[in-house]
Structures are given as structure tokens and as C-alpha cells.
Motif scaffolding. Structure first.
Motif, PDB file in Angstrom:
ATOM      1  N   ASP A  57     -16.853 -57.530 -86.279  1.00 13.53           N
ATOM      2  CA  ASP A  57     -15.551 -58.057 -85.854  1.00 13.53           C
ATOM      3  C   ASP A  57     -15.535 -58.304 -84.345  1.00 13.53           C
ATOM      4  OD1 ASP A  57     -14.274 -57.992 -88.455  1.00 13.53           O
ATOM      5  OD2 ASP A  57     -14.292 -55.810 -88.253  1.00 13.53           O
ATOM      6  N   VAL A  58     -16.189 -57.431 -83.586  1.00 11.42           N
ATOM      7  CA  VAL A  58     -16.274 -57.619 -82.140  1.00 11.42           C
ATOM      8  C   VAL A  58     -17.086 -58.873 -81.817  1.00 11.42           C
ATOM      9  CG1 VAL A  58     -17.180 -56.663 -79.991  1.00 11.42           C
ATOM     10  CG2 VAL A  58     -15.996 -55.171 -81.618  1.00 11.42           C
ATOM     11  N   THR A  61     -15.163 -62.051 -82.764  1.00 15.47           N
ATOM     12  CA  THR A  61     -14.063 -62.321 -81.829  1.00 15.47           C
ATOM     13  C   THR A  61     -14.595 -62.909 -80.529  1.00 15.47           C
ATOM     14  OG1 THR A  61     -12.776 -60.511 -82.787  1.00 15.47           O
ATOM     15  CG2 THR A  61     -12.098 -61.306 -80.619  1.00 15.47           C
ATOM     16  N   VAL A 192     -18.283 -52.796 -73.931  1.00 18.34           N
ATOM     17  CA  VAL A 192     -17.665 -52.483 -75.223  1.00 18.34           C
ATOM     18  C   VAL A 192     -18.522 -51.424 -75.895  1.00 18.34           C
ATOM     19  CG1 VAL A 192     -16.810 -53.377 -77.415  1.00 18.34           C
ATOM     20  CG2 VAL A 192     -16.875 -54.875 -75.405  1.00 18.34           C
ATOM     21  N   ASP A 194     -19.311 -49.303 -79.052  1.00 16.73           N
ATOM     22  CA  ASP A 194     -19.092 -49.241 -80.496  1.00 16.73           C
ATOM     23  C   ASP A 194     -18.968 -47.766 -80.890  1.00 16.73           C
ATOM     24  OD1 ASP A 194     -19.008 -49.843 -83.225  1.00 16.73           O
ATOM     25  OD2 ASP A 194     -21.196 -49.741 -83.398  1.00 16.73           O
ATOM     26  N   VAL A 227      -9.257 -49.308 -78.504  1.00 21.43           N
ATOM     27  CA  VAL A 227      -8.879 -50.364 -79.427  1.00 21.43           C
ATOM     28  C   VAL A 227      -9.516 -50.117 -80.791  1.00 21.43           C
ATOM     29  CG1 VAL A 227     -10.821 -51.887 -78.845  1.00 21.43           C
ATOM     30  CG2 VAL A 227      -8.670 -52.880 -79.637  1.00 21.43           C
ATOM     31  N   ALA A 229     -11.653 -51.392 -83.499  1.00 19.43           N
ATOM     32  CA  ALA A 229     -12.699 -52.413 -83.503  1.00 19.43           C
ATOM     33  C   ALA A 229     -12.598 -53.374 -84.674  1.00 19.43           C
ATOM     34  CB  ALA A 229     -14.078 -51.748 -83.513  1.00 19.43           C
ATOM     35  N   LEU A 235      -8.305 -56.704 -80.533  1.00 21.69           N
ATOM     36  CA  LEU A 235      -9.495 -57.120 -79.773  1.00 21.69           C
ATOM     37  C   LEU A 235      -9.173 -58.308 -78.873  1.00 21.69           C
ATOM     38  CD1 LEU A 235     -12.245 -56.841 -82.552  1.00 21.69           C
ATOM     39  CD2 LEU A 235     -12.051 -55.402 -80.513  1.00 21.69           C
ATOM     40  N   PHE A 239      -9.676 -58.256 -74.789  1.00 21.63           N
ATOM     41  CA  PHE A 239     -10.581 -59.175 -74.094  1.00 21.63           C
ATOM     42  C   PHE A 239      -9.822 -60.130 -73.176  1.00 21.63           C
ATOM     43  CE2 PHE A 239     -13.494 -58.526 -77.931  1.00 21.63           C
ATOM     44  CZ  PHE A 239     -14.271 -57.590 -77.265  1.00 21.63           C
ATOM     45  N   ILE A 252     -14.148 -50.776 -72.826  1.00 26.81           N
ATOM     46  CA  ILE A 252     -13.395 -50.801 -74.077  1.00 26.81           C
ATOM     47  C   ILE A 252     -14.047 -49.848 -75.070  1.00 26.81           C
ATOM     48  CG2 ILE A 252     -12.684 -52.196 -76.055  1.00 26.81           C
ATOM     49  CD1 ILE A 252     -12.523 -54.597 -74.193  1.00 26.81           C
ATOM     50  N   ALA A 254     -14.245 -49.156 -78.581  1.00 25.47           N
ATOM     51  CA  ALA A 254     -13.931 -49.861 -79.825  1.00 25.47           C
ATOM     52  C   ALA A 254     -14.156 -48.907 -80.997  1.00 25.47           C
ATOM     53  CB  ALA A 254     -14.801 -51.101 -79.957  1.00 25.47           C
ATOM     54  N   SER A 256     -14.667 -47.768 -84.375  1.00 27.87           N
ATOM     55  CA  SER A 256     -15.153 -48.519 -85.535  1.00 27.87           C
ATOM     56  C   SER A 256     -15.614 -47.575 -86.641  1.00 27.87           C
ATOM     57  CB  SER A 256     -16.330 -49.411 -85.110  1.00 27.87           C
ATOM     58  OG  SER A 256     -17.431 -48.615 -84.699  1.00 27.87           O
TER      59      SER A 256
END
Length: 292
Positions: A57-58, A61, A192, A194, A227, A229, A235, A239, A252, A254, A256
Motif C-alpha cells: 500500500d505504501v 501510494t 518510512v 515498515d 500512520v 500503513a 498515507l 506524504f 513516518i 507505518a 503494518s
């Protein structure tokens, strides 16, 4: 069993789309990317599906909306950069690049085959859209800091994004890079992380606990954002705030789920590099089809 699914060139969002249309476009792109990634890894009998699905998804995006990177400006010095520091998730990167029109979709079928350009770790000498060779964990962030400094020296508005695993944040080179990024005021840098809490064989907490990651990053001079993820809207908002108004580099976190959204993969450490059976491929494809 060899399984093949089509991957259309989804392409970037277009000007004039509403927020809802942008989110829907990226969501569908991510679904199609996961379908293709699944079959490529299954057919090649090599890959890291769990960690790839947690960042899909990251990646979608970024490449389908956020990054100033298109097939037309791929060699423009003013383009944005994305470095995949967790290079073992290369198949997700290749599949996303193809969905964005930055790599020939047909070439995906050569993943990790003899003489293929699509290695198990990305190589910038082989694939134009790859910005750095990665795989030795902890190297991508220092490279990104160097690229962000270059942009700063050039007086360029280009941004540098780097996607790291949380396990690799146990490497000291990352913290040295973060400290230096803050010292240089690299507002054009976005890290970012993960944050799926899993690495090869165990949780990050059992291996070398990173908590509290937000406080640590903040103490190293980062503008910290938490956020989901897998929430495309969240997202997009995160960003859109890069570069940060504070003038600090953005970090960030993320949050997940490894293997998301597949029921038998999600949050299962075995799927760091486990390969699916034929029945599991069929079930995962059915679950992804249900999301359409």
C-alpha cells in the motif's frame, strides 16, 4: 503449478480526480500488485511475500500518486527518489514499477531467472527506475541521506523517500544517518519505517526491542508521524506534508501487518520467506478477488 495473472498498467492518478477517486485508484492498484507479486514469487519459488505485502500500500501510494516520477521524466535530475532499503522485498518493487508504467510488465515473468535483470535484490545498474542497490540491511537510509544532501546542495525541490524495515532499524548505521540528517536540516528526506513488528524468525521485540520508536526518532531530530500503513487516505495525508513545515526530516512509522490482507499470512512470522503451496495461492487469489 504455474499460475499467471494479468497486471494492467494502472498508471498514475490524473489531475482533477477527487480524493475518493484517488484512494480508489491506489487501492485497486495495490490489489492488482499483490495478485501479481503472489504469483511471481510462487512461480519462482523465491521471495519474501509477507514483508512485500506489508509495504504494497505504501509503494502503490508513492508510485501511483505521490512521487514526481513518470516514464517521461525517469532520467530527469529533478525527479523524486524512492529507495527500497529492505531490498529483499524487491518483487513488490518491480511489480509496483510495472503497474506504474516504469517497467515492462512482460519482464516480470523473468523474476530471479538466469540472466534476468530482476534480481532478488534491486540493482540500479539493471533497472532504470531503481535508485540504489539494496539488500545489506541498514544501507538504504544512509544512501538516501546522501541523495537528500545532494538535492540540498543543488537547491533542488526534489524529495528523497526511503522505505526501511523495522528489523533493520536495529542497525547502528541508520541512527548515525538520522542524526546527520537532522544536523543538516534535510526537510526533503522522508523515512518510512515498515512497522510490522516481525523480522526473520521472531518479533522485533524478542530480537532487539525498538520501542519506543517514536520517542527515539524524535530524540534524533525527526518530525515523527504515526500512520496506518494500509489506510491509503492516511498515507496520502502523511506524504503530502513532506517536506515538513518544521524544517526537520520526516520519520513516518507505518504500522503494518506482515502478509496483509491475506488471512493465513497476516502477522505470521513464518511468512518472512515462506513459499505458498498451490492451495494457498488459490486461496490468496480468491481473498484478493473478494476485495475488488
Amino acid at each position: 503449478m504455474t499460475v499467471s495473472v494479468e497486471l494492467p498498467v494502472v498508471g498514475r492518478t490524473t489531475p482533477g480526480m477527487s480524493r475518493e477517486e484517488v484512494i480508489a485508484h491506489i487501492k485497486e492498484g495495490a490489489r492488482l500488485i499483490r495478485r501479481k507479486d503472489l504469483t511471481l514469487v510462487a512461480n519462482a519459488r523465491m521471495g519474501h511475500l509477507g514483508g512485500e505485502f506489508s509495504i504494497t500500500d505504501v509503494l502503490a501510494t508513492l508510485y501511483l500518486h505521490v512521487l514526481n516520477v513518470t516514464p517521461e521524466n525517469l532520467h530527469d535530475p529533478e525527479r523524486d527518489r524512492l529507495i527500497l532499503s529492505k531490498g529483499h522485498a524487491a518483487c513488490a518493487l518491480y511489480t509496483t514499477l510495472a503497474a506504474a508504467g516504469l517497467l515492462d510488465v512482460a519482464e516480470l515473468e523473468t523474476f530471479v531467472q538466469p540472466e534476468s535483470r530482476l534480481n532478488g535484490h534491486p540493482n540500479r545498474l539493471y533497472v532504470d527506475a531503481v535508485e540504489a542497490n539494496t539488500g545489506p540491511l541498514g544501507h538504504g537510509l544512509p544512501i538516501a541521506v546522501g541523495q537528500a544532501i545532494a538535492a540540498q546542495l543543488d537547491g533542488s525541490p526534489r524529495r528523497v523517500f526511503v522505505l526501511t524495515g523495522d528489523g533493520e532499524l536495529q542497525e547502528g548505521s541508520n541512527w548515525e544517518a538520522l542524526m546527520f540528517a537532522a544536523q543538516r536540516g534535510l526537510a526533503n528526506l522522508c523515512v518510512v519505517a515498515d512497522r510490522n513488528h516481525l523480522q526473520q524468525g521472531a518479533t522485533t521485540e524478542d530480537t532487539n526491542d525498538l520501542t519506543p520508536l517514536d520517542d527515539k526518532a524524535r530524540a534524533f531530530g525527526m518530525e515523527v508521524v504515526d500512520v496506518d500503513a494500509h489506510d491509503i487516505g492516511a498515507l496520502l495525508d502523511a506524504f503530502a506534508a513532506v517536506p515538513a513545515a518544521s524544517g526537520k526530516p520526516t520519520f513516518i512509522i507505518a504500522h503494518s501487518h506482515k502478509g496483509h490482507p491475506i488471512s493465513f499470512m497476516s502477522d505470521a512470522v513464518a511468512w518472512h520467506h515462506k513459499l505458498p503451496t498451490d492451495a494457498e495461492v488459490e486461496q490468496a487469489l480468491a481473498e484478493l478477488e473478494a476485495l475488488a
